[in-house]
Design an enzyme around this catalytic site. Structure first.
Site, PDB file in Angstrom:
ATOM      1  N   ASP A 230      13.074 -29.591  -9.852  1.00  0.00           N
ATOM      2  CA  ASP A 230      13.611 -28.697 -10.889  1.00  0.00           C
ATOM      3  C   ASP A 230      14.145 -29.439 -12.106  1.00  0.00           C
ATOM      4  O   ASP A 230      14.576 -28.808 -13.074  1.00  0.00           O
ATOM      5  CB  ASP A 230      14.800 -27.892 -10.322  1.00  0.00           C
ATOM      6  CG  ASP A 230      14.381 -26.905  -9.257  1.00  0.00           C
ATOM      7  OD1 ASP A 230      13.194 -26.525  -9.229  1.00  0.00           O
ATOM      8  OD2 ASP A 230      15.254 -26.503  -8.459  1.00  0.00           O
TER       9      ASP A 230
ATOM     10  N   LYS B 296      19.584 -22.359 -13.722  1.00  0.00           N
ATOM     11  CA  LYS B 296      18.292 -21.665 -13.799  1.00  0.00           C
ATOM     12  C   LYS B 296      18.197 -20.619 -12.694  1.00  0.00           C
ATOM     13  O   LYS B 296      18.818 -20.750 -11.642  1.00  0.00           O
ATOM     14  CB  LYS B 296      17.102 -22.628 -13.709  1.00  0.00           C
ATOM     15  CG  LYS B 296      16.930 -23.352 -12.354  1.00  0.00           C
ATOM     16  CD  LYS B 296      16.054 -22.623 -11.347  1.00  0.00           C
ATOM     17  CE  LYS B 296      16.112 -23.288  -9.980  1.00  0.00           C
ATOM     18  NZ  LYS B 296      16.026 -22.469  -8.837  1.00  0.00           N
TER      19      LYS B 296
HETATM   20  O1  C5P Z   1      12.528 -31.724  -5.315  1.00  0.00           O
HETATM   21  P1  C5P Z   1      13.841 -31.534  -4.657  1.00  0.00           P
HETATM   22  O2  C5P Z   1      14.491 -32.830  -4.275  1.00  0.00           O
HETATM   23  O3  C5P Z   1      14.768 -30.653  -5.422  1.00  0.00           O
HETATM   24  O4  C5P Z   1      13.547 -30.763  -3.297  1.00  0.00           O
HETATM   25  C1  C5P Z   1      14.522 -30.589  -2.299  1.00  0.00           C
HETATM   26  C2  C5P Z   1      13.832 -30.158  -1.015  1.00  0.00           C
HETATM   27  O5  C5P Z   1      13.291 -28.846  -1.157  1.00  0.00           O
HETATM   28  C3  C5P Z   1      12.649 -31.019  -0.612  1.00  0.00           C
HETATM   29  O6  C5P Z   1      13.055 -32.103   0.171  1.00  0.00           O
HETATM   30  C4  C5P Z   1      11.803 -30.048   0.188  1.00  0.00           C
HETATM   31  O7  C5P Z   1      12.314 -29.908   1.499  1.00  0.00           O
HETATM   32  C5  C5P Z   1      12.037 -28.734  -0.514  1.00  0.00           C
HETATM   33  N1  C5P Z   1      10.992 -28.426  -1.526  1.00  0.00           N
HETATM   34  C6  C5P Z   1       9.727 -28.079  -1.102  1.00  0.00           C
HETATM   35  N2  C5P Z   1       8.765 -27.778  -2.031  1.00  0.00           N
HETATM   36  C7  C5P Z   1       9.050 -27.799  -3.342  1.00  0.00           C
HETATM   37  C8  C5P Z   1      10.339 -28.148  -3.799  1.00  0.00           C
HETATM   38  C9  C5P Z   1      11.292 -28.454  -2.852  1.00  0.00           C
HETATM   39  O8  C5P Z   1       9.442 -28.045   0.109  1.00  0.00           O
HETATM   40  N3  C5P Z   1       8.092 -27.478  -4.221  1.00  0.00           N
END
Ligand code: C5P
Length: 294
Positions: free
Chosen positions: A135, A4
């Site tokens: 995601d 993506k």
């Molecule tokens: O959701 P995911 O595990 O992919 O997110 C990885 C990291 O990216 C999170 O631990 C956070 O630090 C950051 N993140 C964030 N805000 C979001 C998505 C991700 O701060 N909306």
């Protein structure tokens, strides 16, 4: 499982749980990882990875595909009798801002549900996807979609046409949490994020030219600070005739929009020749999300 890019990635101030509220437009493009699931002994969960950046993929519980399999077994199966060997063939670069890990997680959910013959409602599957990562629900859905919450709430967007992209992979990955942390430093007074209306208009008309000038990523300044060379890559792409250029997600992959397949070929050759990036790929979007094949 497609990669993506985010056509828009508008980011607000960090929430109490550390995540950032997002208003984003996801767009699935034709660069694919493949995930295969095969029976293993009860309670054995294993992953084997080959292809692009395979040596950087964690094989322990840091692996999103493995976590997906365990989560599905724990919540929806007689889990002490289930086991799986996941084989992942990667084309999506690791830590590239293209949601490769999230795609593998979404694919593993689908593949294990099929393998173990678990009848799970789409709603419940999306719930598990959201638990795995921000995601992952989009990776199941694909196409072009508006994301809110921390990115996990997705709704298909009204979008016309097919777009041609050139993706330039960076020499090193970027850590998503590090990019968000730097975003916080650069934006101490971030406002609640909103989807840019001009970008949605461009998608409704299907105009690549209009879309090119409305691409919008709030994480880009933070990514450029952490990897200043990306600025040169973006500039080079625009000089070679791209309609728009941006860092994809938290980077470091740079995405360039062009108006045709021949233009994509020309731009990939020019970018490959000047040696600023590690590799260059062409892709089109939107494409469907996770699909079961074979
Ligand atoms: O959701 P995911 O595990 O992919 O997110 C990885 C990291 O990216 C999170 O631990 C956070 O630090 C950051 N993140 C964030 N805000 C979001 C998505 C991700 O701060 N909306």
């Amino acid at each position: 499982m497609p990669a993506k890019i985010n056509l828009a990635l508008k980011v607000g101030p960090a929430r109490a749980d550390g995540f950032h509220p997002l208003a984003t437009v996801y767009h699935a493009v034709s660069l694919y990882d493949e995930v295969h699931a095969a029976w293993a002994n009860p309670d054995e969960f294993e992953v084997v990875v080959s292809g692009e950046g395979a040596d950087q993929v964690p094989l322990d519980d840091g692996n999103l595909a493995l976590r997906a399999a365990r989560l599905l077994a724990r919540t929806h199966g007689p889990h002490d009798s289930l086991g799986v060997t996941l084989t992942i063939k990667k084309s999506i670069p690791v830590a590239g801002g293209l949601a490769g890990g999230s795609s593998d997680g979404a694919a593993a959910l689908l593949a294990c549900a099929m393998l173990w013959d678990i009848d799970i409602a789409p709603e419940a599957l999306r719930g598990l996807a959201g638990e795995l990562g921000s995601d992952v629900p989009f990776a199941l859905l694909g196409g072009t979609a508006v994301g809110s919450g921390r990115g996990e709430e997705v709704v298909p967007a009204l979008a016309k046409g097919t777009y041609h992209w050139v993706l330039a992979f960076g020499h090193q990955g970027l850590s998503t949490p590090a990019v968000y942390r730097h975003f916080d430093e650069l934006n101490p007074h971030a406002r609640q994020p909103e989807i840019p209306a001009e970008l949605m208009n461009a998608l409704r008309t299907g105009s690549a030219h209009q879309l090119g000038v409305t691409l919008d990523n709030d994480l880009q300044p933070a990514a450029l600070d952490l990897q200043p060379r990306l600025g040169q890559v973006l500039e080079a792409g625009m000089e070679y005739g791209a309609l728009g250029a941006m860092v994809s997600g938290s980077g470091p992959t740079c995405a360039f929009l062009v108006d045709s397949e021949p233009a994509a070929v020309d731009l990939s050759i020019a970018l490959s020749a000047d040696g600023l990036c590690r590799a260059v790929r062409r892709a089109t979007g939107p494409v469907p999300g996770a699909r079961v094949v074979g």
